[in-house]
Design a protein around this motif. Structure first.
Motif, PDB file in Angstrom:
ATOM      1  N   TYR A  48      -3.472   8.437   1.525  1.00 36.46           N
ATOM      2  CA  TYR A  48      -3.949   9.159   2.702  1.00 36.46           C
ATOM      3  C   TYR A  48      -3.905   8.238   3.908  1.00 36.46           C
ATOM      4  O   TYR A  48      -3.875   7.017   3.766  1.00 36.46           O
ATOM      5  CB  TYR A  48      -5.344   9.766   2.514  1.00 36.46           C
ATOM      6  N   ASN A  49      -3.895   8.832   5.070  1.00 34.36           N
ATOM      7  CA  ASN A  49      -3.853   8.089   6.329  1.00 34.36           C
ATOM      8  C   ASN A  49      -4.705   8.827   7.347  1.00 34.36           C
ATOM      9  O   ASN A  49      -4.552  10.028   7.538  1.00 34.36           O
ATOM     10  CB  ASN A  49      -2.413   7.976   6.835  1.00 34.36           C
ATOM     11  N   ARG A  50      -5.600   8.082   7.965  1.00 36.38           N
ATOM     12  CA  ARG A  50      -6.428   8.645   9.029  1.00 36.38           C
ATOM     13  C   ARG A  50      -6.331   7.744  10.248  1.00 36.38           C
ATOM     14  O   ARG A  50      -7.124   6.818  10.403  1.00 36.38           O
ATOM     15  CB  ARG A  50      -7.869   8.796   8.553  1.00 36.38           C
ATOM     16  N   GLY A  51      -5.293   7.973  11.062  1.00 42.01           N
ATOM     17  CA  GLY A  51      -5.223   7.322  12.344  1.00 42.01           C
ATOM     18  C   GLY A  51      -4.096   6.341  12.583  1.00 42.01           C
ATOM     19  O   GLY A  51      -3.782   6.039  13.729  1.00 42.01           O
ATOM     20  N   PHE A  52      -3.478   5.807  11.545  1.00 39.09           N
ATOM     21  CA  PHE A  52      -2.411   4.834  11.753  1.00 39.09           C
ATOM     22  C   PHE A  52      -1.100   5.543  12.101  1.00 39.09           C
ATOM     23  O   PHE A  52      -0.772   6.577  11.518  1.00 39.09           O
ATOM     24  CB  PHE A  52      -2.175   3.979  10.504  1.00 39.09           C
ATOM     25  N   SER A  53      -0.350   4.967  13.028  1.00 43.81           N
ATOM     26  CA  SER A  53       0.962   5.508  13.375  1.00 43.81           C
ATOM     27  C   SER A  53       1.943   5.239  12.233  1.00 43.81           C
ATOM     28  O   SER A  53       1.702   4.393  11.370  1.00 43.81           O
ATOM     29  CB  SER A  53       1.481   4.849  14.658  1.00 43.81           C
ATOM     30  N   SER A  54       3.065   5.939  12.250  1.00 42.16           N
ATOM     31  CA  SER A  54       4.076   5.729  11.210  1.00 42.16           C
ATOM     32  C   SER A  54       4.626   4.310  11.274  1.00 42.16           C
ATOM     33  O   SER A  54       4.936   3.715  10.232  1.00 42.16           O
ATOM     34  CB  SER A  54       5.203   6.757  11.321  1.00 42.16           C
ATOM     35  N   ASN A  55       4.727   3.735  12.460  1.00 36.00           N
ATOM     36  CA  ASN A  55       5.192   2.357  12.597  1.00 36.00           C
ATOM     37  C   ASN A  55       4.221   1.380  11.935  1.00 36.00           C
ATOM     38  O   ASN A  55       4.634   0.478  11.202  1.00 36.00           O
ATOM     39  CB  ASN A  55       5.369   2.003  14.084  1.00 36.00           C
ATOM     40  N   VAL A  56       2.935   1.574  12.168  1.00 37.26           N
ATOM     41  CA  VAL A  56       1.922   0.712  11.545  1.00 37.26           C
ATOM     42  C   VAL A  56       1.937   0.898  10.034  1.00 37.26           C
ATOM     43  O   VAL A  56       1.858  -0.080   9.279  1.00 37.26           O
ATOM     44  CB  VAL A  56       0.519   0.977  12.138  1.00 37.26           C
ATOM     45  N   LEU A  57       2.053   2.134   9.562  1.00 37.91           N
ATOM     46  CA  LEU A  57       2.110   2.371   8.115  1.00 37.91           C
ATOM     47  C   LEU A  57       3.276   1.610   7.484  1.00 37.91           C
ATOM     48  O   LEU A  57       3.122   1.015   6.409  1.00 37.91           O
ATOM     49  CB  LEU A  57       2.226   3.860   7.806  1.00 37.91           C
ATOM     50  N   SER A  58       4.414   1.608   8.140  1.00 37.77           N
ATOM     51  CA  SER A  58       5.578   0.866   7.628  1.00 37.77           C
ATOM     52  C   SER A  58       5.279  -0.630   7.546  1.00 37.77           C
ATOM     53  O   SER A  58       5.638  -1.285   6.561  1.00 37.77           O
ATOM     54  CB  SER A  58       6.798   1.102   8.516  1.00 37.77           C
ATOM     55  N   GLN A  59       4.617  -1.155   8.558  1.00 46.43           N
ATOM     56  CA  GLN A  59       4.249  -2.573   8.531  1.00 46.43           C
ATOM     57  C   GLN A  59       3.266  -2.864   7.404  1.00 46.43           C
ATOM     58  O   GLN A  59       3.390  -3.868   6.694  1.00 46.43           O
ATOM     59  CB  GLN A  59       3.639  -2.995   9.868  1.00 46.43           C
ATOM     60  N   LEU A  60       2.286  -1.988   7.230  1.00 43.00           N
ATOM     61  CA  LEU A  60       1.292  -2.190   6.173  1.00 43.00           C
ATOM     62  C   LEU A  60       1.942  -2.116   4.798  1.00 43.00           C
ATOM     63  O   LEU A  60       1.611  -2.903   3.905  1.00 43.00           O
ATOM     64  CB  LEU A  60       0.168  -1.158   6.304  1.00 43.00           C
ATOM     65  N   ILE A  61       2.857  -1.196   4.611  1.00 41.45           N
ATOM     66  CA  ILE A  61       3.571  -1.102   3.336  1.00 41.45           C
ATOM     67  C   ILE A  61       4.325  -2.396   3.057  1.00 41.45           C
ATOM     68  O   ILE A  61       4.305  -2.904   1.930  1.00 41.45           O
ATOM     69  CB  ILE A  61       4.505   0.127   3.322  1.00 41.45           C
ATOM     70  N   ALA A  62       4.967  -2.960   4.059  1.00 39.36           N
ATOM     71  CA  ALA A  62       5.698  -4.225   3.874  1.00 39.36           C
ATOM     72  C   ALA A  62       4.745  -5.348   3.477  1.00 39.36           C
ATOM     73  O   ALA A  62       5.061  -6.152   2.587  1.00 39.36           O
ATOM     74  CB  ALA A  62       6.450  -4.583   5.146  1.00 39.36           C
TER      75      ALA A  62
END
Length: 81
Positions: A48-62
């Motif tokens: 789930y995601n509450r508030g992070f942009s798709s760009n930030v999600l990609s960084q977090l996944i990395a």
């Protein structure tokens, strides 16, 4: 709430009570009011995601991919599995 690590102001953690029965290995991430949960296996994915942009999600996944072994090790150590 055991903190696993921080990265650029993002806090990576899990809860000491992760359900009964316990959910599979995952990690929560928070920065300010934004929060997300990521499954570790079979591949890193957003639960789930509450508030992070798709760009930030990609960084977090990395970041999670780079530290997945550490996350899993700390999970198993904490929960004695």
């Amino acid at each position: 709430m055991p903190k696993i690590f921080e990265w650029q102001g993002y806090r990576f953690y899990f809860y000491s009570n992760e359900g009964n029965p316990r959910e599979p290995v995952h990690i929560h991430v928070r920065k300010g009011r934004d929060t997300a949960k990521f499954w570790i296996r079979p591949e890193i994915s957003v639960a789930y995601n509450r508030g992070f942009s798709s760009n930030v999600l990609s960084q977090l996944i990395a970041v999670i991919e780079a530290r997945a072994e550490e996350i899993e090790r700390q999970w198993h150590d904490f929960f004695s599995t």
